[in-house]
Design a protein around this motif. Structure first.
Motif, PDB file in Angstrom:
ATOM      1  N   ARG A 102       0.830  -1.205   0.000  1.00  0.00           N
ATOM      2  CA  ARG A 102       0.000   0.000   0.000  1.00  0.00           C
ATOM      3  C   ARG A 102       0.871   1.264   0.000  1.00  0.00           C
ATOM      4  NH1 ARG A 102      -4.202  -2.071   4.577  1.00  0.00           N
ATOM      5  NH2 ARG A 102      -5.533  -3.313   3.223  1.00  0.00           N
ATOM      6  N   ILE A 103       1.935   1.259   0.800  1.00  0.00           N
ATOM      7  CA  ILE A 103       2.834   2.418   0.847  1.00  0.00           C
ATOM      8  C   ILE A 103       3.439   2.651  -0.533  1.00  0.00           C
ATOM      9  CG2 ILE A 103       5.061   3.254   1.746  1.00  0.00           C
ATOM     10  CD1 ILE A 103       4.336   1.864   4.425  1.00  0.00           C
ATOM     11  N   ARG A 104       3.898   1.585  -1.179  1.00  0.00           N
ATOM     12  CA  ARG A 104       4.521   1.720  -2.501  1.00  0.00           C
ATOM     13  C   ARG A 104       3.524   2.215  -3.552  1.00  0.00           C
ATOM     14  NH1 ARG A 104       9.812  -0.699  -2.663  1.00  0.00           N
ATOM     15  NH2 ARG A 104      10.089  -1.867  -0.767  1.00  0.00           N
ATOM     16  N   SER A 105       2.262   1.824  -3.415  1.00  0.00           N
ATOM     17  CA  SER A 105       1.282   2.283  -4.398  1.00  0.00           C
ATOM     18  C   SER A 105       0.807   3.712  -4.096  1.00  0.00           C
ATOM     19  CB  SER A 105       0.093   1.336  -4.445  1.00  0.00           C
ATOM     20  OG  SER A 105      -0.658   1.407  -3.251  1.00  0.00           O
ATOM     21  N   PHE A 106       0.901   4.123  -2.846  1.00  0.00           N
ATOM     22  CA  PHE A 106       0.410   5.432  -2.434  1.00  0.00           C
ATOM     23  C   PHE A 106       1.432   6.545  -2.664  1.00  0.00           C
ATOM     24  CE2 PHE A 106      -0.722   8.696   0.741  1.00  0.00           C
ATOM     25  CZ  PHE A 106      -2.067   8.865   0.445  1.00  0.00           C
ATOM     26  N   PHE A 107       2.720   6.261  -2.451  1.00  0.00           N
ATOM     27  CA  PHE A 107       3.777   7.260  -2.555  1.00  0.00           C
ATOM     28  C   PHE A 107       4.702   6.956  -3.723  1.00  0.00           C
ATOM     29  CE2 PHE A 107       2.957   7.202   2.111  1.00  0.00           C
ATOM     30  CZ  PHE A 107       2.604   8.532   2.285  1.00  0.00           C
ATOM     31  N   PRO A 108       5.371   7.999  -4.252  1.00  0.00           N
ATOM     32  CA  PRO A 108       6.429   7.744  -5.249  1.00  0.00           C
ATOM     33  C   PRO A 108       7.544   6.929  -4.591  1.00  0.00           C
ATOM     34  CG  PRO A 108       5.972  10.116  -5.046  1.00  0.00           C
ATOM     35  CD  PRO A 108       5.180   9.419  -3.990  1.00  0.00           C
ATOM     36  N   GLU A 123      10.803   7.135  -4.196  1.00  0.00           N
ATOM     37  CA  GLU A 123      11.777   7.763  -3.291  1.00  0.00           C
ATOM     38  C   GLU A 123      11.148   8.178  -1.966  1.00  0.00           C
ATOM     39  OE1 GLU A 123      10.142  10.874  -6.054  1.00  0.00           O
ATOM     40  OE2 GLU A 123      11.108   8.945  -6.362  1.00  0.00           O
ATOM     41  N   VAL A 124       9.859   8.502  -1.959  1.00  0.00           N
ATOM     42  CA  VAL A 124       9.165   8.855  -0.724  1.00  0.00           C
ATOM     43  C   VAL A 124       8.795   7.588   0.045  1.00  0.00           C
ATOM     44  CG1 VAL A 124       7.116   9.968   0.255  1.00  0.00           C
ATOM     45  CG2 VAL A 124       8.288  11.002  -1.707  1.00  0.00           C
ATOM     46  N   ALA A 125       8.381   6.565  -0.658  1.00  0.00           N
ATOM     47  CA  ALA A 125       7.993   5.308  -0.010  1.00  0.00           C
ATOM     48  C   ALA A 125       9.129   4.738   0.825  1.00  0.00           C
ATOM     49  CB  ALA A 125       7.538   4.288  -1.053  1.00  0.00           C
ATOM     50  N   GLU A 126      10.364   4.887   0.361  1.00  0.00           N
ATOM     51  CA  GLU A 126      11.512   4.349   1.089  1.00  0.00           C
ATOM     52  C   GLU A 126      11.696   5.010   2.452  1.00  0.00           C
ATOM     53  OE1 GLU A 126      12.967   1.557   0.132  1.00  0.00           O
ATOM     54  OE2 GLU A 126      11.581   1.652  -1.565  1.00  0.00           O
ATOM     55  N   THR A 127      11.116   6.196   2.645  1.00  0.00           N
ATOM     56  CA  THR A 127      11.165   6.872   3.939  1.00  0.00           C
ATOM     57  C   THR A 127      10.391   6.077   4.983  1.00  0.00           C
ATOM     58  OG1 THR A 127      11.231   8.984   2.793  1.00  0.00           O
ATOM     59  CG2 THR A 127      10.626   9.049   5.123  1.00  0.00           C
ATOM     60  N   TYR A 128       9.394   5.335   4.547  1.00  0.00           N
ATOM     61  CA  TYR A 128       8.502   4.615   5.449  1.00  0.00           C
ATOM     62  C   TYR A 128       8.747   3.106   5.464  1.00  0.00           C
ATOM     63  CZ  TYR A 128       6.270   9.112   5.106  1.00  0.00           C
ATOM     64  OH  TYR A 128       6.039  10.459   5.128  1.00  0.00           O
ATOM     65  N   ILE A 129       9.744   2.637   4.705  1.00  0.00           N
ATOM     66  CA  ILE A 129      10.014   1.195   4.614  1.00  0.00           C
ATOM     67  C   ILE A 129      11.508   0.960   4.833  1.00  0.00           C
ATOM     68  CG2 ILE A 129       9.903  -0.857   3.143  1.00  0.00           C
ATOM     69  CD1 ILE A 129       7.736   0.622   1.506  1.00  0.00           C
ATOM     70  N   LEU A 167      -3.946   3.473   4.285  1.00  0.00           N
ATOM     71  CA  LEU A 167      -2.919   2.431   4.287  1.00  0.00           C
ATOM     72  C   LEU A 167      -3.316   1.236   5.143  1.00  0.00           C
ATOM     73  CD1 LEU A 167       0.297   4.628   4.643  1.00  0.00           C
ATOM     74  CD2 LEU A 167      -0.486   3.427   2.586  1.00  0.00           C
ATOM     75  N   GLY A 168      -4.364   1.398   5.958  1.00  0.00           N
ATOM     76  CA  GLY A 168      -4.797   0.304   6.825  1.00  0.00           C
ATOM     77  C   GLY A 168      -4.047   0.264   8.151  1.00  0.00           C
ATOM     78  N   VAL A 169      -3.516   1.428   8.588  1.00  0.00           N
ATOM     79  CA  VAL A 169      -2.772   1.508   9.843  1.00  0.00           C
ATOM     80  C   VAL A 169      -3.653   2.171  10.894  1.00  0.00           C
ATOM     81  CG1 VAL A 169      -0.744   2.492  10.998  1.00  0.00           C
ATOM     82  CG2 VAL A 169      -0.576   1.708   8.633  1.00  0.00           C
ATOM     83  N   THR A 170      -3.667   1.614  12.087  1.00  0.00           N
ATOM     84  CA  THR A 170      -4.413   2.173  13.200  1.00  0.00           C
ATOM     85  C   THR A 170      -3.425   2.641  14.250  1.00  0.00           C
ATOM     86  OG1 THR A 170      -6.128   0.522  12.811  1.00  0.00           O
ATOM     87  CG2 THR A 170      -6.189   1.670  14.924  1.00  0.00           C
ATOM     88  N   ILE A 171      -3.574   3.855  14.727  1.00  0.00           N
ATOM     89  CA  ILE A 171      -2.740   4.371  15.812  1.00  0.00           C
ATOM     90  C   ILE A 171      -3.573   4.314  17.077  1.00  0.00           C
ATOM     91  CG2 ILE A 171      -1.443   6.334  16.706  1.00  0.00           C
ATOM     92  CD1 ILE A 171      -0.158   5.238  14.221  1.00  0.00           C
TER      93      ILE A 171
END
Length: 182
Positions: free
Chosen positions: A107-113, A115-121, A143-147
């Protein structure tokens, strides 16, 4: 190089290796003796440490329940210190949860470009919790994340002295040792 020089150099290297071996043996013997003494000291205090840790845990639980029963006492200021213990309410750091890493990464890879996705992975393909917590709620939901526990929550915090850190370390080491003995 002549045979005499080669033989002399080899004997010198052998003597140095022998010296190094002896020095390492002495060091190992001293370190082993020190470790054995430390284990004996920890073992001597273990039951009292465990008893007092359990007692402190009950005291903390009782304190937490008292603070939770009277939130009106912690409006302004939100925290008060008594005897070196800060109690009251503050913003929780929050716990991020999701169903599984692979789905979140996709989901992160599909949501962000890229280079930005790598910030979160992480490179090892693991979501980076602290980075994800910086995202807004709408994005996290997509993204399906719950805080969890981000609102006001009880704070009970001692100003840690080096002795407190020592006790925590000893208890942690003891728990590991007890786990490996069974």
């Amino acid at each position: 190089m002549s045979t005499l020089t080669t033989t002399t150099a080899l004997k010198e290297i052998e003597a140095l290796a022998f010296r190094y071996s002896n020095d390492r043996s002495e060091l190992t013997a001293l370190a082993t003796a020190m470790d054995n003494e430390m284990r004996a000291v920890v073992a001597r205090y273990r039951s009292n440490l465990n008893r007092l840790a359990a007692k402190a845990e009950v005291s903390q639980k009782n304190l937490r329940e008292a603070v939770e029963a009277h939130p009106e006492l912690f409006v302004k200021p939100k925290t008060i210190a008594f005897a070196g213990i800060k109690v009251g309410y503050g913003k929780g750091r929050g716990t991020a949860t999701w169903e599984d890493d692979a789905t979140l990464i996709k989901r992160i890879r599909s949501f962000f470009p890229a280079e930005v996705a790598e910030t979160y992975i992480r490179t090892m393909e693991e979501p980076i919790v602290d980075a994800l917590k910086e995202l807004d709620g709408k994005t996290l939901a997509r993204l399906g994340v719950t805080i969890e526990t981000t609102g006001e929550c009880v704070i009970i915090k001692a100003v840690e002295a080096s002795a407190d850190k020592l006790v925590k370390r000893i208890l942690k080491e003891g728990a590991r040792e007890e786990g490996s003995e069974s």
